[in-house]
Design a protein around this motif. Structure first.
Motif: not given
Ligand SMILES: Cc1cc2nc3c(=O)[nH]c(=O)nc-3n(C[C@H](O)[C@H](O)[C@H](O)COP(=O)(O)OP(=O)(O)OC[C@H]3O[C@@H](n4cnc5c(N)ncnc54)[C@H](O)[C@@H]3O)c2cc1C
Length: 464
Positions: A54, A31, A11-12, A33, A56, A273, A8, A430, A268
């Motif tokens: 987001g 899945l 993101g990355i 959203a 860079n 959430v 779920v 994260n 994930a």
């Molecule tokens: C402005 C900014 C700058 C950054 N700069 C850097 C950088 O330069 N270098 C670096 O290494 N890191 C950087 N980071 C940190 C890094 O980008 C993030 O920590 C990482 O990308 C988070 O990935 P994630 O998949 O855990 O979360 P997210 O990217 O938040 O993904 C979570 C996903 O879950 C989905 N979701 C939510 N609820 C549900 C649901 N109920 N059902 C299904 N899907 C759902 C969302 O739509 C989203 O796509 C930065 C972050 C930000 C915000």
């Protein structure tokens, strides 16, 4: 019985988990959203500019990103920063001062007084703290290197990484390696010397990387690899145990509510959430996750003609610590760092505002933000008046970045303990073991390792 795993969140973290499942020949479904893969990884291409909404960039030590790029045949698309990006500035006492990258430059730097520099050099003689009680990053650095670097450099770096407050971020939670360095070697300088002797990379020699077409291209390529096994526009609304074991999911999609079931589940999604989804299963774990502080952040994308900014330094950018009294957290000179970020003859700049010390910024109007940011940028660049940017856009992230405040690692340990009985459930993201893209990839893969090592529940009912 289905062996299927549902991931779920696309993101990355979720993408890395799905890729890992794919590599191991597992049956799975992802899945997401939103409309596409990547979560906060989003690249904006407009008017000849390429801006990252987001994240860079990533350092050369991000082996997990290089591995994924290799797996996807994207190695050639990784670009290294211009050597000018090794120069970084701090806005200090109303001007930009270069950040020293070693003991030699530190002694020559205008950032600190002679007394402050000598205090930094005293670090190997400062006794290690053996006390297990939580300590903030600001306190840790003030204790080891003196108050001046903690107030300036450390404050700015914590803004740059976490958009956080150095007085609240915990050294052990956010920088466990630094904490261990003190525990094992009694001093950071001594530990760095030992690492150099053992042939380890020096942090000041790290280079910065991105992808030619932006980080979004990595997420898009993973999305293409997953094909129909990634379903976008599908939000997990509720989660429950299936009668015969496994999981029952209520998913909102374009055709209304759909019920899916699976043997294993990886959450994930962001901490908040996951907290809502786990409320019925483990209210205590859900409460801890809900309490993880997040700092909203605004990423600012501005384009200027080069002739309008004659004093823009050849550098990665600058950070502004709190004592500088700017609300701006810093600016990256993106087109100075990576090729292909701006049209010929133009600069692409990426600023940041908000964070844990300025939570109201996220509610300000776009016009007010632009006015404030341009005024502060002109101050930092020593210009009397800032030209209006030819391109201007904002990306607002709320809840933004998780804050690894003091005691965070203990809270995560508690969540892990509370959910340990569910061997067919894994959390990833994260807020667990680091916020960087590379940390998130590792988190997604660790979740797969954990699930596949555990027993599979027998499932009653339908296929996902
Ligand atoms: C402005 C900014 C700058 C950054 N700069 C850097 C950088 O330069 N270098 C670096 O290494 N890191 C950087 N980071 C940190 C890094 O980008 C993030 O920590 C990482 O990308 C988070 O990935 P994630 O998949 O855990 O979360 P997210 O990217 O938040 O993904 C979570 C996903 O879950 C989905 N979701 C939510 N609820 C549900 C649901 N109920 N059902 C299904 N899907 C759902 C969302 O739509 C989203 O796509 C930065 C972050 C930000 C915000």
């Amino acid at each position: 019985m289905s062996e299927k795993t549902i991931v779920v969140g696309g993101g990355i973290t979720g993408l890395a988990a799905a890729l890992e499942l794919d590599k191991r020949g597992e049956d799975f479904l992802l899945l997401e959203a939103g409309n596409g893969p990547g979560g906060v990884i989003r690249t904006l291409r407009q008017d000849g500019y390429l801006f990252e909404r987001g994240p860079n960039s990533f350092p050369s030590t991000s082996e997990a990103i290089f591995e994924i790029a290799r797996e996807l045949g994207m190695e050639e698309e990784i670009i290294a920063a211009d050597p000018a990006a090794n120069t970084r500035f701090l806005y200090h006492k109303h001007r930009l001062i270069e950040i020293p990258t070693g003991p030699g430059p530190l002694m020559k730097s205008k950032l600190f007084s002679l007394g402050e520099k000598l205090r930094v050099m005293m670090e190997p003689f400062i006794r290690a703290r053996r006390d297990e009680s939580p300590e903030s990053v600001a306190h840790f650095f003030a204790r080891r290197f003196g108050p001046a670097p903690a107030r300036t450099l450390v404050d700015a770096f914590i803004s740059g990484i976490y958009a956080g407050d150095a007085r609240k971020i915990g050294i052990r939670s956010a920088f466990p390696k630094l904490w261990e360095m003190e525990q094992q070697h009694g001093s950071i300088f001594k530990a760095m010397k030992a690492k150099r002797k053992a042939g380890g990379a020096s942090p000041t020699k790290m280079t910065i990387h991105s992808f030619r077409d932006g980080l979004g291209s990595l997420a898009d390529r993973v999305g293409q690899r997953l094909g129909e096994r990634m379903r976008c526009g599908r939000r997990l609304a509720e989660l429950d145990r299936s009668e015969g074991g496994g999981w029952k999911l209520a998913v909102e999609g374009p055709d209304g509510l759909e019920e899916l079931s699976c043997a294993r589940l990886i959450l994930a999604a962001p901490a908040r959430v996951s907290s809502l989804l786990l409320n019925r299963l483990s209210p205590m774990a859900a409460d801890i996750l809900a309490d993880i502080d997040h700092a909203p952040i605004i990423s600012v994308h501005a384009g200027f003609a080069e002739s309008e900014l004659p004093r823009l330094p050849q550098a990665f950018g600058f950070l502004a610590p709190r004592p500088s009294r700017l609300r701006t957290l810093g600016w990256l000179f993106s087109s100075r760092t990576f090729a292909g970020r701006a049209p010929e003859g133009y600069f692409a700049l990426n600023g940041f505002i908000g964070g844990a010390n300025d939570r109201n910024a996220i509610t300000a109007s776009d016009d007010a933000l632009q006015h404030l940011l341009m005024g502060e940028l002109s101050l930092a660049l020593g210009m009397t008046k800032m030209p209006a940017p030819g391109f201007f856009a904002l990306s607002k992230w709320d809840p933004g970045l998780p804050q690894y405040n003091m005691g965070h690692h203990r809270r995560i340990e508690a969540v892990t303990r509370l959910l340990a009985e569910h061997a067919d459930l894994a959390l990833a993201g994260n807020y667990l073991e680091g916020i960087s893209i590379a940390d998130c990839i590792k988190s997604g893969r660790t979740a797969v390792d954990r699930l596949l090592a555990g027993p599979v529940s027998s499932m009653a009912g339908g296929e996902a």
